[in-house]
Each structure stands twice: as structure tokens, then as C-alpha cells.
Design an enzyme around this catalytic site. Structure first.
Site, mmCIF file in Angstrom:
data_model
loop_
_atom_site.group_PDB
_atom_site.id
_atom_site.type_symbol
_atom_site.label_atom_id
_atom_site.label_comp_id
_atom_site.label_asym_id
_atom_site.label_seq_id
_atom_site.Cartn_x
_atom_site.Cartn_y
_atom_site.Cartn_z
ATOM 1 N N ILE A 1 9.168 14.832 8.504
ATOM 2 C CA ILE A 1 8.333 13.636 8.855
ATOM 3 C C ILE A 1 6.713 14.192 8.832
ATOM 4 O O ILE A 1 5.755 13.811 8.629
ATOM 5 C CB ILE A 1 8.433 12.762 9.741
ATOM 6 C CG1 ILE A 1 9.760 12.019 9.448
ATOM 7 C CG2 ILE A 1 7.610 11.694 10.363
ATOM 8 C CD1 ILE A 1 10.347 11.475 10.561
ATOM 9 N N ASN B 1 7.767 25.754 15.399
ATOM 10 C CA ASN B 1 8.705 26.692 15.558
ATOM 11 C C ASN B 1 9.526 27.353 14.315
ATOM 12 O O ASN B 1 10.468 28.143 14.502
ATOM 13 C CB ASN B 1 9.672 26.783 16.721
ATOM 14 C CG ASN B 1 10.660 25.669 16.817
ATOM 15 O OD1 ASN B 1 10.838 25.206 15.876
ATOM 16 N ND2 ASN B 1 11.510 25.452 17.895
ATOM 17 N N LEU B 2 9.547 26.181 13.506
ATOM 18 C CA LEU B 2 10.316 26.568 12.078
ATOM 19 C C LEU B 2 11.913 26.542 12.363
ATOM 20 O O LEU B 2 12.481 27.208 11.534
ATOM 21 C CB LEU B 2 9.729 27.794 11.386
ATOM 22 C CG LEU B 2 8.247 27.905 10.768
ATOM 23 C CD1 LEU B 2 8.052 29.172 10.306
ATOM 24 C CD2 LEU B 2 7.737 26.874 10.038
ATOM 25 N N ASP C 1 6.721 27.400 20.090
ATOM 26 C CA ASP C 1 7.661 26.461 20.549
ATOM 27 C C ASP C 1 6.847 25.436 21.316
ATOM 28 O O ASP C 1 5.867 25.849 22.257
ATOM 29 C CB ASP C 1 8.588 27.108 21.358
ATOM 30 C CG ASP C 1 9.825 26.360 21.578
ATOM 31 O OD1 ASP C 1 9.793 25.313 22.482
ATOM 32 O OD2 ASP C 1 10.986 26.483 20.928
ATOM 33 N N PHE D 1 5.827 15.574 16.952
ATOM 34 C CA PHE D 1 7.141 15.270 15.962
ATOM 35 C C PHE D 1 8.244 16.271 16.802
ATOM 36 O O PHE D 1 9.132 16.308 16.210
ATOM 37 C CB PHE D 1 6.954 15.711 14.553
ATOM 38 C CG PHE D 1 5.888 14.806 13.995
ATOM 39 C CD1 PHE D 1 6.180 13.348 13.466
ATOM 40 C CD2 PHE D 1 4.663 15.141 13.674
ATOM 41 C CE1 PHE D 1 5.232 12.664 12.608
ATOM 42 C CE2 PHE D 1 3.672 14.259 12.944
ATOM 43 C CZ PHE D 1 4.048 12.897 12.524
ATOM 44 N N LYS E 1 16.815 15.839 16.345
ATOM 45 C CA LYS E 1 17.031 14.634 15.888
ATOM 46 C C LYS E 1 18.467 13.781 15.749
ATOM 47 O O LYS E 1 18.569 13.056 15.186
ATOM 48 C CB LYS E 1 16.088 14.329 14.931
ATOM 49 C CG LYS E 1 15.906 15.153 13.892
ATOM 50 C CD LYS E 1 15.044 14.624 12.888
ATOM 51 C CE LYS E 1 15.182 15.414 11.418
ATOM 52 N NZ LYS E 1 14.012 14.987 10.294
ATOM 53 N N SER F 1 11.998 6.725 18.570
ATOM 54 C CA SER F 1 13.278 6.200 17.777
ATOM 55 C C SER F 1 13.642 4.854 18.024
ATOM 56 O O SER F 1 13.624 4.588 19.214
ATOM 57 C CB SER F 1 14.199 7.313 17.689
ATOM 58 O OG SER F 1 15.515 6.880 17.128
ATOM 59 N N ALA F 2 14.296 4.244 17.096
ATOM 60 C CA ALA F 2 14.831 2.722 17.488
ATOM 61 C C ALA F 2 16.152 2.896 18.140
ATOM 62 O O ALA F 2 16.701 1.960 18.667
ATOM 63 C CB ALA F 2 15.015 2.051 16.006
ATOM 64 N N TYR G 1 20.674 11.941 22.108
ATOM 65 C CA TYR G 1 19.390 11.871 21.318
ATOM 66 C C TYR G 1 18.358 10.524 21.789
ATOM 67 O O TYR G 1 17.345 10.713 22.247
ATOM 68 C CB TYR G 1 19.748 12.117 19.929
ATOM 69 C CG TYR G 1 18.702 11.357 18.985
ATOM 70 C CD1 TYR G 1 17.356 12.274 18.948
ATOM 71 C CD2 TYR G 1 18.559 10.348 18.252
ATOM 72 C CE1 TYR G 1 16.487 11.978 18.322
ATOM 73 C CE2 TYR G 1 17.493 9.943 17.632
ATOM 74 C CZ TYR G 1 16.451 10.691 17.364
ATOM 75 O OH TYR G 1 15.353 10.404 16.740
ATOM 76 N N LYS H 1 14.828 10.526 23.823
ATOM 77 C CA LYS H 1 13.712 9.770 23.525
ATOM 78 C C LYS H 1 13.124 8.726 24.486
ATOM 79 O O LYS H 1 12.069 8.481 24.852
ATOM 80 C CB LYS H 1 13.979 9.005 22.315
ATOM 81 C CG LYS H 1 14.200 9.951 20.937
ATOM 82 C CD LYS H 1 12.880 10.830 20.488
ATOM 83 C CE LYS H 1 13.052 11.616 19.266
ATOM 84 N NZ LYS H 1 11.743 12.271 19.059
#
Length: 336
Positions: free
Chosen positions: A12, A32-33, A58, A80, A84, A124-125, A148, A152
Site C-alpha cells: 500500500i 525496514n524491508l 525500523d 504504514f 498485518k 483496519s476494519a 492484529y 490497530k
């Protein structure tokens, strides 16, 4: 504006980077890939026609974050950087709380020290938990059903408390439904490390023969075909939602804490998505019904009326376009 995107080379984040840069903002990526590839940044540069700055780090490194905020004169942050996957969060809750909640605390401390007070948070929903009614609107009670979602929700509550304590903060929590699809160029899309945790990239890998079949978690839900129903939103529409949120936060109405749903307002079952992908790709997608997955709900889809009224945003692309773009991206991946 000068905008820092944490997790900016992710799925995203990379699409938002394109949308924000094309709107004239200076975008700096911070990642941080851990769940993205370095060459995403070069492919974003190919889309834009110029390279973006990537800072490899990070979000739990506040000193590096502070350095990035100061050196690039950052005006706003889009956050972001977060783990997730629902199933993974059930198996590794402490990892999720550490990365998502502690990481956000570190980011906020760095922003506070540097005088940066504008934040768009990738929420997030899942913060709604088991739906009490549908479609889900922002007035729906929050009650997450997995680690998760709870991570959030903890962050949203922390951000709300922060905004109440200091009127200089401008914060938008964007409650995503289910982002899918890829950029129209075919150069960026969802390509997670290892086995995909999300439906669309898994379907795409089955269609190309990388995996044998799709495991459909649960065929006995109270839905039209027994499989889970979700509100799938094209990632390009989602990216433009972040641009709309930043514009809103910069306005006179943007002071304080705000939550917005970003979805299409329509639900599709897992089997409907598989069938749509078969139409888009011309490939057969084998699947099997397996046991339900811990932490999942039967149906979840949005009311995005608040985003339409306050942000001037609404989703434009449908399921067939989502699948077509995901297939275009998957064919590009096969050439890498």
C-alpha cells in the site's frame, strides 16, 4: 508538503507514494524491508520518472526517525509500517504488539520532538470485530477479535488520547477494508515474502502454477455461498484516499482525531473473487474448502459515506478491474 511514509516500499505504501508524488508532494520512504523488496523503490521511480529517497530503518528506532524527520523537513507522516496477517497475529501476538503498538509509540515520540503534528494512520476494519450490523460505519462499536485487530485498535485509542491532550495534532485513522489489485502500469503490486497471507496474491500464484490450490477457510458461514464475504477495494483507490485525508488534515476542519472507512460498500465472497480472477486471467483456479481460520468473521463491508462527505473521496474501481490489474502484475512478477 514533505511527507514521510513509514513502510513506504510495501504494497500500500508504494501505491500511496505514487499518488502523493504525482499530486506534487515530496515523498520520502522509510522501511525496514521486512515484507518488501528493495527494487520496489526503483520501479516506483520508473512510474514517476525520478527516484525517491529510501531510508532503511525500523520504526522502533526513534533516533533514526528523528533524523529523517529533521533532515527532510517533514510536514506530515503516513504510517504504514505494521504487521498485518490475522493468522500470524494469533500465533505470534507479542510480535504484533511490539512491532505495531511499540513501533507507533516510537514514531509519535520522534514526531513530537521534531514538531511534526500531522499523521495519517493505516488502520483496519478489523477494529470493528464481529459486526453487529452491516454495512459498517464509523459509529459501529469497536471490539477486535484477534491480536492484529487489537493492535490497530490500541493504536487508534492512543492516537485519540494524544489528540485530546494536545490540540496541535491532526490525525486521520483510515480503516481499510481489503486492499487488492495493482498499479495500472503493472510495475508494482502485492508480492509478499514467503507464502501470501492475503487472498488475491494467493489466487494469482495458483493461477500461474506457483501453488497448487487456494485454501478457502470456511464454507459454512451464514453467507450466500458459505464462504467469507469481504469489501475488496482497489489499492489505487485506497492510495488516493490517503491524499484526500492529507488534504483534509491541512484544512480548518482537520484539527484533532478522525476515523474514516475506506471501502466500496459492497461485499464479495471468496468464491466470487476466485471466479472473477478466472475471468480476468483466463486460467482455472483450483480451490478446496478447509476449516475456518481463527479470528475471522463471516461478513464485513463498509459504509464509506463519511469519507465521501468529509474527504470528497469514493472508490471508483470494481472487482473485475481489481482482478485484471492483479493478473497484469502477476505476469510482470513472473518475468522478474
Amino acid at each position: 508538503m514533505n511527507i514521510l511514509l513509514t513502510g513506504g516500499s510495501g504494497y500500500i505504501g508504494s501505491h500511496a507514494a505514487v499518488a502523493l508524488a504525482q499530486a506534487g508532494h515530496k515523498v520520502v520512504l522509510y522501511d525496514n524491508l521486512s515484507n518488501s523488496q528493495l527494487d520496489v523503490v526503483s520501479r516506483v521511480g520508473r512510474i514517476l520518472g525520478y527516484p525517491l529517497v529510501l531510508i532503511e530503518g525500523d520504526v522502533r528506532a526513534p533516533d533514526l526517525l528523528g533524523q529523517a524527520l529533521r533532515e527532510h523537513s517533514i510536514d506530515a507522516v503516513v504510517h504504514f509500517a505494521g504487521l498485518k496477517a490475522v493468522g500470524e497475529s494469533v500465533a505470534q501476538p507479542l510480535t504484533y504488539y511490539d512491532n505495531n503498538v511499540t513501533g507507533t509509540q516510537c514514531l509519535l515520540r520522534a514526531m513530537h520532538r521534531c514538531g511534526v503534528r500531522t499523521l495519517v494512520f493505516s488502520s483496519s476494519a478489523t477494529v470493528y470485530g464481529e459486526p453487529r450490523y452491516l454495512p459498517l460505519d464509523e459509529r459501529h462499536p469497536t471490539s477486535a477479535v484477534n491480536p492484529y485487530g487489537r493492535s490497530k485498535l490500541h493504536i487508534e485509542e492512543m492516537l485519540s488520547d494524544l489528540a485530546l491532550s494536545d490540540a496541535s495534532w491532526r490525525i486521520a485513522c483510515l480503516r481499510y477494508f481489503n486492499p487488492v489489485g495493482a498499479h495500472e502500469s503493472g510495475l508494482i503490486g502485492e508480492d509478499p515474502n514467503g507464502i501470501p497471507n492475503n487472498l488475491m496474491p494467493y489466487i494469482a500464484q495458483v493461477a500461474t502454477g506457483r501453488r497448487d490450490r487456494v485454501s478457502v477457510f470456511g464454507g459454512d458461514y451464514e453467507t450466500p455461498d458459505g464462504t467469507g464475504v469481504r469489501d475488496y477495494i482497489h489499492v489505487t483507490d485506497l492510495a488516493h484516499g490517503h491524499l484526500a485525508a492529507l488534504n483534509f488534515l491541512a484544512s480548518a476542519s482537520g484539527v484533532g482525531w478522525h476515523a474514516f472507512n475506506l471501502g466500496t460498500g459492497k461485499g464479495h465472497s471468496v468464491l466470487e473473487v476466485i471466479q472473477a480472477f478466472e475471468r480476468a486471467s483466463g486460467m482455472k483456479v483450483p480451490y478446496e474448502i478447509v476449516a475456518r481460520r481463527a479470528g475471522d468473521v463471516a461478513s464485513s463491508y463498509a459504509s464509506s459515506d463519511k469519507a465521501r462527505h468529509m474527504l470528497g473521496w469514493q472508490a471508483k474501481l470494481g472487482l473485475d478491474e481489481m482482478c485484471a490489474s492483479a493478473w497484469r502484475w502477476q505476469r510482470y512478477c513472473a518475468q522478474l
